[in-house]
Design an enzyme around this catalytic site. Structure first.
Site, PDB file in Angstrom:
ATOM      1  N   ASP A 114       0.767  -1.161  -0.136  1.00  0.00           N
ATOM      2  CA  ASP A 114       0.225  -0.120  -0.096  1.00  0.00           C
ATOM      3  C   ASP A 114       1.078   1.117  -0.084  1.00  0.00           C
ATOM      4  OD1 ASP A 114      -2.694  -1.483   0.318  1.00  0.00           O
ATOM      5  OD2 ASP A 114      -1.690  -1.872   2.461  1.00  0.00           O
ATOM      6  N   THR A 180       0.880 -10.118 -10.111  1.00  0.00           N
ATOM      7  CA  THR A 180      -0.057 -10.180  -9.110  1.00  0.00           C
ATOM      8  C   THR A 180      -1.356  -9.323  -9.394  1.00  0.00           C
ATOM      9  OG1 THR A 180       0.691  -8.492  -8.129  1.00  0.00           O
ATOM     10  CG2 THR A 180       1.454 -10.415  -7.283  1.00  0.00           C
TER      11      THR A 180
HETATM   12  C1  LIG Z   1      -1.828  -3.131  -2.239  1.00  0.00           C
HETATM   13  S1  LIG Z   1      -1.891  -4.933  -1.531  1.00  0.00           S
HETATM   14  C2  LIG Z   1      -0.884  -5.785  -2.655  1.00  0.00           C
HETATM   15  C3  LIG Z   1      -0.937  -7.206  -2.613  1.00  0.00           C
HETATM   16  C4  LIG Z   1      -0.417  -8.284  -3.293  1.00  0.00           C
HETATM   17  N1  LIG Z   1       1.125  -8.184  -3.004  1.00  0.00           N
HETATM   18  C5  LIG Z   1      -0.280  -7.820  -5.028  1.00  0.00           C
HETATM   19  O1  LIG Z   1       0.942  -7.627  -5.510  1.00  0.00           O
HETATM   20  O2  LIG Z   1      -1.421  -7.962  -5.544  1.00  0.00           O
HETATM   21  C6  LIG Z   1      -0.936  -4.666  -0.222  1.00  0.00           C
HETATM   22  C7  LIG Z   1      -1.449  -5.968   0.719  1.00  0.00           C
HETATM   23  O3  LIG Z   1      -0.473  -5.708   2.059  1.00  0.00           O
HETATM   24  C8  LIG Z   1      -1.250  -6.169   2.961  1.00  0.00           C
HETATM   25  N2  LIG Z   1      -0.808  -5.454   4.337  1.00  0.00           N
HETATM   26  C9  LIG Z   1      -0.434  -4.174   4.511  1.00  0.00           C
HETATM   27  N3  LIG Z   1       0.296  -4.089   5.817  1.00  0.00           N
HETATM   28  C10 LIG Z   1       0.521  -5.478   6.275  1.00  0.00           C
HETATM   29  C11 LIG Z   1       0.940  -6.052   7.526  1.00  0.00           C
HETATM   30  N4  LIG Z   1       1.519  -5.089   8.295  1.00  0.00           N
HETATM   31  N5  LIG Z   1       0.795  -7.296   7.498  1.00  0.00           N
HETATM   32  C12 LIG Z   1       0.107  -7.825   6.759  1.00  0.00           C
HETATM   33  N6  LIG Z   1      -0.287  -7.565   5.600  1.00  0.00           N
HETATM   34  C13 LIG Z   1      -0.226  -6.306   5.419  1.00  0.00           C
HETATM   35  C14 LIG Z   1      -2.700  -5.573   2.775  1.00  0.00           C
HETATM   36  O4  LIG Z   1      -3.736  -5.998   3.582  1.00  0.00           O
HETATM   37  C15 LIG Z   1      -2.831  -5.729   1.416  1.00  0.00           C
HETATM   38  O5  LIG Z   1      -3.489  -7.060   0.913  1.00  0.00           O
END
Ligand SMILES: C[S@@+](CC[C@H](N)C(=O)[O-])C[C@H]1O[C@@H](n2cnc3c(N)ncnc32)[C@H](O)[C@@H]1O
Length: 204
Positions: A114, A180
């Site tokens: 994010d 992804t």
């Molecule tokens: C923008 S999405 C990208 C997902 C995937 N990596 C992709 O490329 O499609 C970022 C992901 O990181 C997760 N995330 C953010 N901070 C996190 C944390 N501290 N621990 C686990 N997951 C986290 C969010 O829930 C989200 O699913």
């Protein structure tokens, strides 16, 4: 949530979860694999499932707070009878905070985290100097941290943190960025994608 995902959440995901294992967790031992990759922020699980299915010699730990993605992932793992995947449904920072055996992980992948684009929200970004330190503690000497983003400012922020770290050296070898959900989105939007890799020095 759909009945199918509800089923996966109750019937499949608990079998993959690492939270109840005795710590420090040696995932090489748990998965009977010599190499473990962490997909930190696994989203819909596309990278973990692809990586694990195509490379059965690897163990993969998917971490995310997002429930739906882990339901999809756990269903895929069950249907395809993959034996090399584990999950943490929760905060990745907890896992990095002493859950894992030090120096036991081959690679950590952070794909399209994010971006938190507003300056006042930058402190919420996953990649911070203290988080990099935690990642270094779990990486083997020679282990690799891979970071991919389509946010130009986050890329600069990451480069600054990673280049400043004395335990890491940039690794310029080629790596195909996995396709992804967020990678596809970035391509649709025509965004520039930056992929960087840093290797943990043997003597750190
Ligand atoms: C923008 S999405 C990208 C997902 C995937 N990596 C992709 O490329 O499609 C970022 C992901 O990181 C997760 N995330 C953010 N901070 C996190 C944390 N501290 N621990 C686990 N997951 C986290 C969010 O829930 C989200 O699913």
């Amino acid at each position: 949530m759909s009945a199918k995902r509800e089923f996966a959440l109750k019937q499949y995901l608990p079998h993959l979860e690492i939270s109840q294992l005795e710590r420090p967790i040696d995932l090489c031992h748990v998965l009977a694999r010599d190499e473990i990759v962490i997909d930190l922020g696994s989203g819909m699980g596309d990278h973990t499932t692809q990586l694990a299915a195509d490379n059965t010699h690897l163990g993969v730990l998917a971490i995310d707070v997002h429930t739906v993605g882990l339901c999809e992932l756990s269903e895929f793992v069950a249907i395809n009878k993959l034996e090399n995947v584990r999950t943490h449904h929760g905060d990745g920072l907890d896992v990095l905070n002493g859950w894992l055996l030090p120096e036991s992980i081959s690679e950590v992948h952070i794909l399209f985290p994010d971006p938190w684009p507003k300056a006042r929200h930058h402190k919420r970004r996953l990649l911070q100097p203290n988080v990099v330190e935690k990642i270094i503690q779990v990486l083997r000497p020679g282990g690799v941290l891979r970071f991919v983003t389509d946010d130009a400012n986050y890329y600069e922020h990451a480069m600054e943190i990673l280049c400043a770290n004395q335990s890491l050296i940039q690794d310029a070898s080629a790596w195909d960025v996995p396709l992804t959900t967020y990678h596809r989105r970035a391509l649709r939007l025509g965004n520039v994608i930056n992929s960087i890799s840093f290797r943990k020095l043997a003597s750190s």
